[in-house]
Design an enzyme around this catalytic site. Structure first.
Site, PDB file in Angstrom:
ATOM      1  N   SER A 180      94.258  14.910  32.666  1.00  0.00           N
ATOM      2  CA  SER A 180      94.368  13.472  32.870  1.00  0.00           C
ATOM      3  C   SER A 180      92.961  12.874  32.998  1.00  0.00           C
ATOM      4  O   SER A 180      92.133  13.080  32.122  1.00  0.00           O
ATOM      5  CB  SER A 180      95.251  13.187  34.089  1.00  0.00           C
ATOM      6  OG  SER A 180      95.670  11.842  34.101  1.00  0.00           O
ATOM      7  N   GLU A 309     104.789  12.698  28.083  1.00  0.00           N
ATOM      8  CA  GLU A 309     103.751  12.317  29.032  1.00  0.00           C
ATOM      9  C   GLU A 309     104.195  11.186  29.967  1.00  0.00           C
ATOM     10  O   GLU A 309     104.008  11.247  31.180  1.00  0.00           O
ATOM     11  CB  GLU A 309     102.491  11.874  28.271  1.00  0.00           C
ATOM     12  CG  GLU A 309     101.734  12.992  27.576  1.00  0.00           C
ATOM     13  CD  GLU A 309     100.820  13.765  28.512  1.00  0.00           C
ATOM     14  OE1 GLU A 309     100.826  13.480  29.726  1.00  0.00           O
ATOM     15  OE2 GLU A 309     100.109  14.655  28.034  1.00  0.00           O
ATOM     16  N   HIS A 405     103.935  14.581  32.201  1.00  0.00           N
ATOM     17  CA  HIS A 405     102.531  14.594  32.597  1.00  0.00           C
ATOM     18  C   HIS A 405     102.359  15.465  33.832  1.00  0.00           C
ATOM     19  O   HIS A 405     103.133  15.374  34.787  1.00  0.00           O
ATOM     20  CB  HIS A 405     102.094  13.161  32.892  1.00  0.00           C
ATOM     21  CG  HIS A 405     100.632  12.980  33.114  1.00  0.00           C
ATOM     22  ND1 HIS A 405      99.708  13.073  32.098  1.00  0.00           N
ATOM     23  CD2 HIS A 405      99.926  12.688  34.237  1.00  0.00           C
ATOM     24  CE1 HIS A 405      98.499  12.836  32.589  1.00  0.00           C
ATOM     25  NE2 HIS A 405      98.611  12.608  33.889  1.00  0.00           N
TER      26      HIS A 405
END
Length: 506
Positions: A180, A309, A405
């Site tokens: 990230s 995600e 994610h």
């Protein structure tokens, strides 16, 4: 290995402890506390010390701009790092430097999800870095250096070059890695001249395409300063604001970004007001333009993303399953590449309803396409790229999270029993999760050690990708519809909107 391992660093002797067959050293300063006259300044070299410094506890957490409870402030020595090593007396071990940055608003090396035990057992020296985030690290101030969080990361990598041999590591075999915003940090480091020579390889999971122009960043910082009642959006005016108050105000500010959609365009859709600024000096340009333009050299890169995600955010916000046609229209107008991206999504996904369209364009714009394009740009710049997509769905919440994610992080670290790991995988991970964790961890170790992830390298003419599922396989890139839509549209810095129209700049 002694029960109380000691290592002499360039700054002084540190004493750690043994843990699960490896040695850990925690809370080692790589720069001075960034407070007082040093607040909002570039990191200053750490002080030396006499005697032995205890390095058994994590350093104090940096001020976090997240709605989480990390307890009362514990000090201001935020710029610390932790080292886990199989044996401080060894030599030439490969080194993984992990940047635990999330949303450019959090950085907590103490998170059990980043426990280095499994990787150290596999032969890696693991360094986990705390750096400034939020306003401390990324507010754009005319009287302070921009992108201070990146400058902290460079200072930590310089510490690694000075000291990692004393912990058994090889300073010539350093891999910098993150997920990230940590992956966004890795991508930025690829382009920054002061970082050159500080690492050999890079791993970037779920790279965000988050950057601002100075014009937008200056306006955002002014709005934040105004909320605080500061006289001006400057370091001088903000220096007296308590760091944790500043972080808390940024949390509220981020939550209300939608109110600025008319003037701040795409940035207002990200929930991240303060992101890296393409300032022309500290960060000269975006990683994608630097690599494709031949102004940054390609290296050995492992990059990837998850299939779903955006699902984590839609579920956490309570909106999953409730997106409307108007939500889809807004998302496509703001996030799809201009001028014809919205139509291309509807043509490429003719059966998709609002839910799929929203999740696809958000996943693509924020993480999937920046990751795929980084791998492609690195290959074009002469590097070797390995690309993956995690497609295995988390079993939590009846599978509602999908391959969301952050699911890849506890799998790669082998921390399935960490709090976040358990939230995603359950208290007793299924055999599929254990096997997938072993495969991803082995790919990490192999890549950090040799530069080869264990599957075919990604090339623009073949686009082979490791698809991580119950039965992993190497296949053509699975998000081909999205790749075609975004071809030729690498992430550009967010800029001020003009009449509701965001003006992208490379």
């Amino acid at each position: 290995m002694s029960e109380e391992p000691r290592v002499r660093t360039a700054e002084g002797v540190v004493q750690g402890r043994r843990r699960r067959g490896h040695a850990v050293f925690r809370g080692i300063p790589y720069a001075q506390p960034p407070v007082g006259a040093l607040r909002f300044a570039a990191p200053a070299p750490p002080h030396r010390w006499d005697g032995t410094r205890q390095a058994t506890e994590f350093g104090p957490p940096v001020p976090l701009s997240l709605p989480v409870d990390v307890g009362p402030p514990q000090g201001t020595g935020w710029l610390t790092l932790d080292v886990g090593t199989p044996d401080p007396g060894a030599a030439g071990l490969p080194v993984l430097v992990w940047l635990p940055v999330g949303g450019y608003v959090s950085a907590a090396s103490s998170d059990p999800m980043y426990d280095p035990a499994a990787l150290a057992e596999a032969g890696l020296v693991v360094v986990t870095v705390n750096c400034r985030v939020g306003a401390e690290g990324f507010a754009f101030l005319d009287d302070a250096p921009p992108n201070r969080g990146f400058l902290d990361q460079i200072a930590a990598l310089e510490w690694v070059q000075r000291n990692i041999a004393a912990f058994g590591g090889d300073p010539g075999r350093v891999t910098v890695a993150g997920q990230s915003a940590g992956a966004g940090s890795v991508a930025a480091l690829l382009t920054m001249k002061p970082a050159r020579g500080l690492f050999r390889r890079a791993m970037a999971h779920s790279v965000p395409g988050l950057h601002s122009t100075p014009a937008l960043a200056r306006q955002v910082t002014a709005a934040l300063a105004d909320r605080l009642g500061a006289a001006a959006p400057t370091a001088a005016a903000l220096r007296d604001v308590d760091p944790w108050r500043l972080a808390a105000e940024l949390t509220s500010f981020n939550a209300a970004l939608h109110a600025h959609r008319e003037s701040w365009g795409r940035l207002a859709e990200t929930g991240t007001a303060l992101c890296p600024v393409v300032d022309g000096e500290v960060l000269p340009e975006t990683p994608w333009s630097a690599l494709t333009g031949g102004r940054a050299d390609g290296i050995e890169l492992l990059a990837g993303h998850t299939r779903d995600e955006f699902r984590l955010f839609s579920v956490m916000s309570g909106r999953q399953g409730g997106f409307t046609e108007q939500d889809a229209r807004t998302a496509l107008e703001l996030l799809a590449p201009r001028p014809h991206g919205a139509q291309a999504y509807r043509a490429g996904l003719p059966q998709a309803g609002p839910e799929e369209l929203v999740e696809t364009v958000y996943s693509d714009a924020l993480f999937r396409m920046p990751s795929q394009q980084l791998a492609e740009a690195n290959a074009a710049a002469g590097g070797t790229s390995y690309l993956f997509e995690l497609c295995w769905a988390a079993p939590a919440l009846g599978g509602a999270l999908g391959a969301c994610h952050s699911l890849d992080v506890p799998l790669a670290f082998g921390t399935l029993d960490s709090p976040i790991g358990a939230q995603l995988l359950g208290d007793e991970p299924a055999p599929e999760a254990v096997a997938l964790s072993r495969a991803l961890k082995e790919a990490w170790v192999r890549f950090v050690t040799t530069g080869d992830a264990g599957w075919a390298a990604y090339r623009p003419d073949r686009r082979l990708t490791r698809v991580l599922d119950a039965e992993p396989a190497t296949l053509p890139y699975p998000e081909e519809v999205s790749r075609r839509i975004w071809a030729g549209h690498s992430p550009a810095p967010f800029d001020l909107s003009q009449g509701g129209e965001t003006v992208p700049r490379q």
